[in-house]
Design a protein around this motif. Structure first.
Motif, mmCIF file in Angstrom:
data_model
loop_
_atom_site.group_PDB
_atom_site.id
_atom_site.type_symbol
_atom_site.label_atom_id
_atom_site.label_comp_id
_atom_site.label_asym_id
_atom_site.label_seq_id
_atom_site.Cartn_x
_atom_site.Cartn_y
_atom_site.Cartn_z
ATOM 1 N N ARG A 57 1.909 6.315 -7.214
ATOM 2 C CA ARG A 57 0.756 7.319 -7.543
ATOM 3 C C ARG A 57 1.142 8.751 -7.278
ATOM 4 O O ARG A 57 0.490 9.601 -7.940
ATOM 5 N N SER A 58 1.987 9.037 -6.259
ATOM 6 C CA SER A 58 2.483 10.387 -6.242
ATOM 7 C C SER A 58 3.228 11.058 -7.578
ATOM 8 O O SER A 58 3.290 12.066 -7.573
ATOM 9 N N GLY A 59 3.677 10.149 -8.245
ATOM 10 C CA GLY A 59 4.213 10.683 -9.528
ATOM 11 C C GLY A 59 5.904 10.818 -9.299
ATOM 12 O O GLY A 59 6.654 11.052 -10.317
ATOM 13 N N LEU A 60 6.351 10.332 -8.137
ATOM 14 C CA LEU A 60 7.798 10.478 -7.933
ATOM 15 C C LEU A 60 8.634 9.357 -8.325
ATOM 16 O O LEU A 60 9.883 9.529 -8.836
ATOM 17 N N THR A 76 0.724 -1.310 -0.250
ATOM 18 C CA THR A 76 0.034 -0.136 0.161
ATOM 19 C C THR A 76 0.868 1.333 0.048
ATOM 20 O O THR A 76 0.709 2.112 -0.715
ATOM 21 N N ILE A 77 1.951 1.348 0.806
ATOM 22 C CA ILE A 77 2.851 2.352 0.688
ATOM 23 C C ILE A 77 3.439 2.414 -0.475
ATOM 24 O O ILE A 77 3.665 3.726 -0.920
ATOM 25 N N GLU A 78 4.206 1.382 -1.044
ATOM 26 C CA GLU A 78 4.703 1.663 -2.333
ATOM 27 C C GLU A 78 3.986 2.080 -3.503
ATOM 28 O O GLU A 78 4.110 2.760 -4.348
ATOM 29 N N GLN A 79 2.485 1.713 -3.355
ATOM 30 C CA GLN A 79 1.616 1.845 -4.403
ATOM 31 C C GLN A 79 1.283 3.479 -4.259
ATOM 32 O O GLN A 79 1.379 4.132 -5.237
ATOM 33 N N ALA A 80 1.192 4.088 -2.999
ATOM 34 C CA ALA A 80 0.900 5.499 -2.893
ATOM 35 C C ALA A 80 2.190 6.302 -3.239
ATOM 36 O O ALA A 80 2.104 7.458 -3.853
ATOM 37 N N ILE A 81 3.368 5.780 -3.115
ATOM 38 C CA ILE A 81 4.604 6.411 -3.694
ATOM 39 C C ILE A 81 4.431 6.659 -5.106
ATOM 40 O O ILE A 81 4.744 7.663 -5.792
ATOM 41 N N ASP A 102 8.458 5.076 -10.405
ATOM 42 C CA ASP A 102 7.537 3.880 -10.644
ATOM 43 C C ASP A 102 7.930 2.719 -10.038
ATOM 44 O O ASP A 102 9.148 2.564 -9.332
ATOM 45 N N HIS A 103 7.148 1.441 -10.298
ATOM 46 C CA HIS A 103 7.871 0.192 -9.559
ATOM 47 C C HIS A 103 8.963 -0.333 -10.596
ATOM 48 O O HIS A 103 9.141 -0.039 -11.561
ATOM 49 N N PRO A 104 9.864 -0.973 -9.737
ATOM 50 C CA PRO A 104 9.923 -0.907 -8.291
ATOM 51 C C PRO A 104 10.479 0.204 -7.623
ATOM 52 O O PRO A 104 11.354 0.954 -8.440
ATOM 53 N N VAL A 105 9.885 0.595 -6.641
ATOM 54 C CA VAL A 105 10.258 1.718 -5.825
ATOM 55 C C VAL A 105 11.724 1.716 -4.965
ATOM 56 O O VAL A 105 12.064 2.381 -4.429
ATOM 57 N N GLY A 106 12.305 0.442 -4.961
ATOM 58 C CA GLY A 106 13.441 0.400 -4.136
ATOM 59 C C GLY A 106 13.038 0.398 -2.634
ATOM 60 O O GLY A 106 12.194 0.003 -2.330
ATOM 61 N N PRO A 107 13.941 0.738 -1.905
ATOM 62 C CA PRO A 107 13.874 0.545 -0.473
ATOM 63 C C PRO A 107 13.115 1.596 0.232
ATOM 64 O O PRO A 107 12.570 1.539 1.344
ATOM 65 N N VAL A 108 12.455 2.615 -0.523
ATOM 66 C CA VAL A 108 11.697 3.695 0.011
ATOM 67 C C VAL A 108 10.409 3.445 0.739
ATOM 68 O O VAL A 108 10.124 3.680 1.937
#
Length: 171
Positions: A40-43, A33-38, A45-51
């Motif tokens: 959606r923020s536009g910052l 859920t956290i990764e998908q929100a990141i 794409d998947h994979p988002v890495g450790p963030v």
């Protein structure tokens, strides 16, 4: 307390984490859920890495400091991620129980992987080849292991609740 739930995709982590959180009145914190929100923020794409994990550790620690029990759910594939969850619990001054969810029946696991639906809008689900080919370091320390193969979610939950109660502070 912090209950860290890890395991390969489609093993049953989300189902068990939701049921456990409801049973014990805990906060369910899900890295997907956290990764998908990141995303959606536009910052990124998947994979988002450790963030996503880093945000998860911070949110878990904040909730733990407020006296809440947290069920933190993620694949948790690396020792470094498992250590970071433990460190969040230590900083918050609470106990931690680690749980590895498995599905030991590869036919059932594959069926789950290919038949599940997306419950976080936009979240890409890995296919079976990605799941079995994924980097997943063996757990090197004590943990609760719940094998979901051949049993209902409620049966797996009963096993999990009993094991968590035996492994840590009362849930």
């Amino acid at each position: 307390m912090l209950i860290v739930v890890g395991g390969l995709p489609a093993a049953g982590k989300t189902t068990l984490s939701r049921l456990l959180a409801a049973r014990v009145g805990a906060v369910h914190l899900r890295i997907d859920t956290i990764e998908q929100a990141i995303v959606r923020s536009g910052l990124t794409d998947h994979p988002v890495g450790p963030v996503g994990y880093v945000v998860g550790y911070a949110l878990a620690e904040e909730q733990l400091r407020q006296g809440l029990t947290v069920v933190a759910e993620s694949v948790n594939p690396l020792a470094v991620t498992r250590d970071a969850w433990r460190e969040a619990a230590v900083r918050a001054g609470v106990g931690v129980v680690e749980v590895e969810v498995r599905c030991s029946d590869p036919v059932e696991h594959r069926r789950r992987a290919v038949s599940r639906s997306v419950d976080v809008p936009g979240l890409p689900l890995p296919g079976w080849a990605e799941i079995v080919g994924r980097e997943y370091e063996p757990w090197e320390r004590e943990r609760v292991v719940v094998d979901t193969a051949g049993q209902s979610p409620e049966e797996s939950l009963d096993v999990l609740v009993a094991a968590v109660a035996a492994a840590g502070p009362p849930a």
